[in-house]
Every structure is written in structure tokens, then in C-alpha cells.
Motif scaffolding. Structure first.
Motif, PDB file in Angstrom:
ATOM      1  N   LEU A   1     -15.246   5.922  11.564  1.00 25.24           N
ATOM      2  CA  LEU A   1     -16.331   5.663  10.627  1.00 25.24           C
ATOM      3  C   LEU A   1     -16.006   6.213   9.240  1.00 25.24           C
ATOM      4  CD1 LEU A   1     -19.414   6.433  12.911  1.00 25.24           C
ATOM      5  CD2 LEU A   1     -18.720   4.195  12.044  1.00 25.24           C
ATOM      6  N   ILE A   2     -15.336   7.347   9.194  1.00 25.56           N
ATOM      7  CA  ILE A   2     -14.924   7.912   7.903  1.00 25.56           C
ATOM      8  C   ILE A   2     -13.974   6.962   7.190  1.00 25.56           C
ATOM      9  CG2 ILE A   2     -13.514   9.739   6.860  1.00 25.56           C
ATOM     10  CD1 ILE A   2     -14.853  11.668   8.852  1.00 25.56           C
ATOM     11  N   ARG A   3     -13.048   6.368   7.935  1.00 28.76           N
ATOM     12  CA  ARG A   3     -12.125   5.394   7.319  1.00 28.76           C
ATOM     13  C   ARG A   3     -12.888   4.180   6.798  1.00 28.76           C
ATOM     14  NH1 ARG A   3      -8.449   7.435  11.354  1.00 28.76           N
ATOM     15  NH2 ARG A   3      -9.376   6.099  12.958  1.00 28.76           N
ATOM     16  N   ARG A   4     -13.926   3.751   7.520  1.00 29.31           N
ATOM     17  CA  ARG A   4     -14.726   2.608   7.058  1.00 29.31           C
ATOM     18  C   ARG A   4     -15.470   2.950   5.768  1.00 29.31           C
ATOM     19  NH1 ARG A   4     -17.614  -0.003  12.456  1.00 29.31           N
ATOM     20  NH2 ARG A   4     -15.752  -0.071  13.783  1.00 29.31           N
ATOM     21  N   CYS A   5     -15.969   4.165   5.687  1.00 30.99           N
ATOM     22  CA  CYS A   5     -16.616   4.599   4.445  1.00 30.99           C
ATOM     23  C   CYS A   5     -15.628   4.603   3.296  1.00 30.99           C
ATOM     24  CB  CYS A   5     -17.215   5.987   4.627  1.00 30.99           C
ATOM     25  SG  CYS A   5     -18.654   6.034   5.709  1.00 30.99           S
ATOM     26  N   ALA A   6     -14.419   5.074   3.570  1.00 34.80           N
ATOM     27  CA  ALA A   6     -13.379   5.090   2.543  1.00 34.80           C
ATOM     28  C   ALA A   6     -13.065   3.669   2.067  1.00 34.80           C
ATOM     29  CB  ALA A   6     -12.124   5.773   3.083  1.00 34.80           C
ATOM     30  N   LEU A   7     -13.027   2.725   2.993  1.00 36.08           N
ATOM     31  CA  LEU A   7     -12.780   1.325   2.624  1.00 36.08           C
ATOM     32  C   LEU A   7     -13.899   0.803   1.725  1.00 36.08           C
ATOM     33  CD1 LEU A   7     -11.509  -0.099   6.046  1.00 36.08           C
ATOM     34  CD2 LEU A   7     -10.195   0.011   3.908  1.00 36.08           C
TER      35      LEU A   7
ATOM     36  N   LEU B   1     -12.368  15.210   4.569  1.00 43.72           N
ATOM     37  CA  LEU B   1     -11.862  14.119   5.409  1.00 43.72           C
ATOM     38  C   LEU B   1     -11.955  12.773   4.695  1.00 43.72           C
ATOM     39  CD1 LEU B   1     -13.306  15.200   8.869  1.00 43.72           C
ATOM     40  CD2 LEU B   1     -10.913  15.271   8.138  1.00 43.72           C
ATOM     41  N   VAL B   2     -13.036  12.542   3.953  1.00 43.35           N
ATOM     42  CA  VAL B   2     -13.154  11.297   3.197  1.00 43.35           C
ATOM     43  C   VAL B   2     -12.084  11.233   2.108  1.00 43.35           C
ATOM     44  CG1 VAL B   2     -14.623   9.971   1.622  1.00 43.35           C
ATOM     45  CG2 VAL B   2     -15.606  10.969   3.693  1.00 43.35           C
ATOM     46  N   ALA B   3     -11.815  12.360   1.449  1.00 43.40           N
ATOM     47  CA  ALA B   3     -10.765  12.400   0.432  1.00 43.40           C
ATOM     48  C   ALA B   3      -9.409  12.067   1.048  1.00 43.40           C
ATOM     49  CB  ALA B   3     -10.725  13.771  -0.236  1.00 43.40           C
ATOM     50  N   MET B   4      -9.148  12.590   2.241  1.00 41.62           N
ATOM     51  CA  MET B   4      -7.890  12.284   2.938  1.00 41.62           C
ATOM     52  C   MET B   4      -7.802  10.800   3.296  1.00 41.62           C
ATOM     53  SD  MET B   4      -7.760  15.543   5.537  1.00 41.62           S
ATOM     54  CE  MET B   4      -7.972  17.219   4.931  1.00 41.62           C
ATOM     55  N   ALA B   5      -8.924  10.230   3.747  1.00 41.27           N
ATOM     56  CA  ALA B   5      -8.933   8.807   4.100  1.00 41.27           C
ATOM     57  C   ALA B   5      -8.694   7.937   2.865  1.00 41.27           C
ATOM     58  CB  ALA B   5     -10.263   8.450   4.754  1.00 41.27           C
ATOM     59  N   LEU B   6      -9.251   8.337   1.721  1.00 42.93           N
ATOM     60  CA  LEU B   6      -9.004   7.594   0.485  1.00 42.93           C
ATOM     61  C   LEU B   6      -7.544   7.675   0.070  1.00 42.93           C
ATOM     62  CD1 LEU B   6     -12.177   8.529  -1.622  1.00 42.93           C
ATOM     63  CD2 LEU B   6     -11.529   6.232  -0.861  1.00 42.93           C
ATOM     64  N   ALA B   7      -6.933   8.838   0.259  1.00 42.71           N
ATOM     65  CA  ALA B   7      -5.525   9.003  -0.094  1.00 42.71           C
ATOM     66  C   ALA B   7      -4.647   8.024   0.678  1.00 42.71           C
ATOM     67  CB  ALA B   7      -5.084  10.439   0.163  1.00 42.71           C
ATOM     68  N   GLU B   8      -5.009   7.770   1.937  1.00 48.24           N
ATOM     69  CA  GLU B   8      -4.253   6.817   2.746  1.00 48.24           C
ATOM     70  C   GLU B   8      -4.371   5.397   2.212  1.00 48.24           C
ATOM     71  OE1 GLU B   8      -2.184   7.504   5.376  1.00 48.24           O
ATOM     72  OE2 GLU B   8      -2.501   9.548   4.614  1.00 48.24           O
ATOM     73  N   LEU B   9      -5.405   5.148   1.401  1.00 48.69           N
ATOM     74  CA  LEU B   9      -5.600   3.831   0.786  1.00 48.69           C
ATOM     75  C   LEU B   9      -5.038   3.780  -0.627  1.00 48.69           C
ATOM     76  CD1 LEU B   9      -9.308   3.219   1.928  1.00 48.69           C
ATOM     77  CD2 LEU B   9      -7.235   2.280   2.970  1.00 48.69           C
ATOM     78  N   GLY B  10      -4.397   4.860  -1.034  1.00 55.27           N
ATOM     79  CA  GLY B  10      -3.802   4.905  -2.352  1.00 55.27           C
ATOM     80  C   GLY B  10      -4.762   5.280  -3.462  1.00 55.27           C
ATOM     81  N   ILE B  11      -5.887   5.881  -3.107  1.00 50.78           N
ATOM     82  CA  ILE B  11      -6.890   6.282  -4.101  1.00 50.78           C
ATOM     83  C   ILE B  11      -6.978   7.799  -4.129  1.00 50.78           C
ATOM     84  CG2 ILE B  11      -9.350   6.238  -4.694  1.00 50.78           C
ATOM     85  CD1 ILE B  11      -9.479   3.461  -3.488  1.00 50.78           C
ATOM     86  N   GLU B  12      -6.944   8.359  -5.312  1.00 54.77           N
ATOM     87  CA  GLU B  12      -7.036   9.814  -5.437  1.00 54.77           C
ATOM     88  C   GLU B  12      -8.500  10.233  -5.448  1.00 54.77           C
ATOM     89  OE1 GLU B  12      -5.531  13.558  -8.215  1.00 54.77           O
ATOM     90  OE2 GLU B  12      -5.108  11.491  -8.838  1.00 54.77           O
TER      91      GLU B  12
END
Length: 423
Positions: free
Chosen positions: A18-24, A80-91
């Protein structure tokens, strides 16, 4: 380029998927060119687990230390959300309430926001970073961590949106939760309830105070005070939700927009009090010092005696009884009684300001259903009835049907913002 404050509740960040979905979702809004700030709650039921942990160590932990402990839940989600965003190339950059500059009063456990220093958020946004702010928390003037109490993350989000003046550039505060908007009544109790496309701050504030759990009243007050449009949406669906905004002329065309239920109330009654000027102020000052929120007040007088009844939520009943008992002891006169098993059913709508017959229609419907009314309170846009708790849910369904809230034209189906409809 709009500024968006996007808040995700505990059920929306309950696990890594769910955290990854929020990051998306954050990444998609950012890719559209918007300035995006995220606010997150603690994962799932982690706040409850922290409270349980504290009580295992200390039966009555100090509020200061409890705040320090509870604030860690949101900090975990932020990171955790910041880490998930990093995986998407967003700082992304995770920030506590203190780092953002959310200054509160000194009331641990139920602090109120005094001001927000927006320069840290503006600095991060200007450097292309996406701030992820821990909801529910702030900082006292002495540097101690505080928490904002129930609905604190919603309050954080709307307060940040106000500080950033999101309405200036066409932005809003989006509240992502596990429901897809505000309904004419709780759909778990009233299956015929329909989602509202738009509702006024005033109506939403009444519904929130009367038991509708979608938005907390404090957040709505911030929205109304600073003109922040609030969009309540489902975190896992692309559909548009419900816009909470200023009242428009067409809103008064609908007499009743929604119905609400408060299922667990109790009543404390003080009888035989001396009918002297100023007594009410003394009583309710003592109640206020305990932080008790009073639901209804009824006063009657006969000759030289006064009776005051106070309705509160069950969770505040024991403390209200204690305060009332101490008050009677200090007076040296009066009797105390406590009643449990009450509920409140309500109808809300700005159209009540210009339409007559609403009260009679509601009372008749409840009477025809065999539901006894024990007390009535009204305002310009709401009518509430105290009923026995066993009649609460049935009473809500009766009111919903009496005003035909299930009809589609009651949903104020207006155009949603283009961005919302496109997601």
C-alpha cells in the motif's frame, strides 16, 4: 501549476504494498507538474499498539512521554514513503512536525495548531524535492513534541494547505482514505446511501460533529477558515470523491443533504441545584478543565431549584460523573444520576435556512416508526434527536428514507476538477 497537499490515512499505508501505491499516486501528481506535499498517518493500527505498549509499562503514563512515543508511528510511515519514492526516481524528504515548523499550544494529547512556518516546505519544493510530513504531531514553544488528538493527521494536512495557500493557484487538500467520499449516511448502516459530489464546510462540520467519521471537525474548521478546498477520495480508486468547499447558492435548493448517528452517549443529570446566577459557568468551567466535550445541555427550573442534564460520549461519562459529583459536594446541595444507552440521530442541510416543515417531517417519521424522542436540539442547518441506543440505527434509516436522500438528485452531481477525474 497547482499546489496539492495529499494526505494518506493509516489504512492507506498499512503495509509495504500500500505504501508503494501511495508513492505511485504521489509520483503521478508530481509528473503532471504539480507542487506536491504528502502527509501520512501511522501504519494501520500501530498507534493503538504503541498505546498498548505504554500501558504495559505504566498504567498511567505522562502525556508528555506518551506524545513522544506516539509520534514515532508517523515518522516510520514518512521514511518508508520517502524510500518508496526513491525507487521511482523521485527525491522525497521525510519531515517531522517539528522540522516543518508546526507550532502548537502546550496541551499534550490534544494540542491545537498555533502557526506553521512555511519556509522549510517552500525550500524543499523549490529544490525539486517532495516533502513527506508526519501527520498528527507538532512542537511546543519549549521544543517538546505534541500530538493533535483525534483526526490529527487530517488537521495537519489542511493546516499545511492553508499555510501554502493552495487555493491561490487552483490547488486543494486531498484526503485519501478507505472510503470513496462523503455519503448521505453511513452506507454500512444505510445501504441506500449515495455519495455526495459536493458539500459545504458548514454541512460537513455538522455531520462530522454528529458522528460522520469521514472527516474530523477540526480539519473542516481549518478548511473553512482559510478557504482550503478539501477533496475526500479513496486511496485505491481513481474515481473522484467529494469536494468540501464554500457554500454556493444552489446548495440551499436541497433541504437535507445528509443524516448522521452518534451511537454511544450517556447522560449525567444534576438535580436540586440552587437557582443562582453564575452557577452554570462554574459547572461547565470545571467540565472544560478536564477536556470533556459536551454533546447536549438541558436546563430546567422550578421555584428555587435547578436541574442540568449533560449528554456526553460514553468514553467521557465516568470523568463527567466525577466532576459533577465534586461540584455537588462543593455546593453542599443536589443529587446526581447517570443514564447510559443513548444515541443521537440527526438531519443536516443548509436548505433548512429557507425551507419550513423539516422538523415536523422528521419527528413524524420517527414517531410512525415507534422511536421515542428524549431530547431535541437544533441549529440553522441541523435537527438532532436523542433516542434510546437500540433505536439508533433504525432511526438513521428512517430519517434517510423520510427525506428521500437515496435519490440521485440529492448528490449534487457537479463537475469535479479535471485532475481528479483523470486519475
Amino acid at each position: 501549476m497547482a499546489t496539492l497537499v495529499m494526505k494518506f490515512g493509516g489504512t492507506s499505508v498499512a503495509d509495504p504494498d500500500l505504501i508503494r501505491r501511495c508513492a505511485l499516486r504521489l509520483a503521478a501528481a508530481s509528473a503532471e507538474g504539480h507542487r506536491v506535499v504528502a502527509v501520512v498517518s501511522a501504519m494501520g493500527h500501530s498507534t493503538d499498539h504503541l498505546i498498548d505498549l505504554a500501558e504495559k509499562v505504566s498504567p498511567a503514563p505522562r502525556r508528555r512521554e506518551l506524545d513522544a512515543l506516539m509520534a514515532t508511528g508517523e515518522q516510520v510511515s514518512c521514511a518508508l514513503v520517502a524510500m518508496a519514492l526513491a525507487e521511482l526516481g523521485i527525491e522525497g524528504v521525510s519531515l517531522t512536525g517539528a522540522q516543518v515548523g508546526i507550532h502548537t499550544d502546550d496541551s499534550h494529547g490534544r494540542a491545537r495548531v498555533l502557526r506553521i512556518e512555511r519556509h522549510r516546505l517552500e525550500h524543499e519544493l523549490a529544490h525539486g524535492r517532495l516533502p513527506i510530513v508526519a501527520g498528527f504531531q507538532g512542537i511546543r514553544s519549549n521544543g517538546d513534541i505534541t500530538t493533535l488528538g483525534r483526526g490529527g493527521s487530517d488537521t495537519t494536512a489542511v493546516a499545511l494547505a492553508a499555510a501554502l495557500d493552495v487555493s491561490r493557484d487552483g490547488g486543494c487538500c486531498e484526503i485519501y482514505t478507505d472510503v470513496d467520499g462523503v455519503y448521505t449516511a453511513d452506507p454500512r448502516i444505510v445501504p441506500q446511501a449515495v455519495k455526495l459530489a459536493r458539500i459545504s464546510y458548514e454541512e460537513m462540520l455538522e455531520l462530522a460533529a454528529l458522528g460522520a467519521g469521514v472527516m474530523h471537525a477540526r480539519a473542516v474548521i481549518f478548511g473553512e477558515k482559510f478557504g482550503v478546498p478539501i477533496h475526500v477520495r479513496h486511496s485505491q480508486k481513481p474515481d473522484a470523491g467529494t469536494i468540501i468547499s464554500e457554500e454556493t447558492p444552489d446548495m440551499e435548493e436541497i433541504t437535507v443533504i445528509g443524516a448522521a448517528l452518534k451511537p454511544d452517549l450517556g447522560r449525567v443529570t444534576l438535580r436540586g441545584l440552587p437557582a443562582v446566577v453564575g452557577l452554570q459557568g462554574r459547572l461547565f468551567e470545571a467540565i472544560a478543565k478536564r477536556g470533556i466535550l459536551v454533546d447536549d445541555i438541558v436546563q430546567t427550573e422550578s421555584q428555587d431549584a435547578m436541574t442540568i442534564s449533560v449528554t456526553v460520549e460514553h468514553g467521557d461519562l465516568a470523568e463527567t460523573k466525577t466532576v459533577a459529583g465534586q461540584f455537588i459536594t462543593e455546593l453542599g446541595r443536589g443529587d446526581l444520576s447517570v443514564e447510559v444507552g443513548l444515541a443521537k440521530v440527526s438531519a443536516v442541510g443548509t436548505g433548512m435556512k429557507s425551507h419550513s416543515g423539516v422538523a415536523s417531517r422528521m419527528f413524524r417519521a420517527l414517531g410512525d416508526a415507534g422511536i421515542p424522542i428524549q431530547n431535541i436540539t437544533t441549529s440553522e442547518i441541523k435537527i438532532s434527536c436523542i433516542v434510546p441506543r437500540e433505536h439508533g440505527e433504525h432511526g438513521l434509516r428512517v430519517i434517510h428514507q423520510a427525506f428521500e436522500l437515496e435519490k440521485g438528485d440529492r448528490s449534487r452531481a457537479v463537475d469535479q476538477p479535471d485532475r481528479a477525474a483523470a486519475q
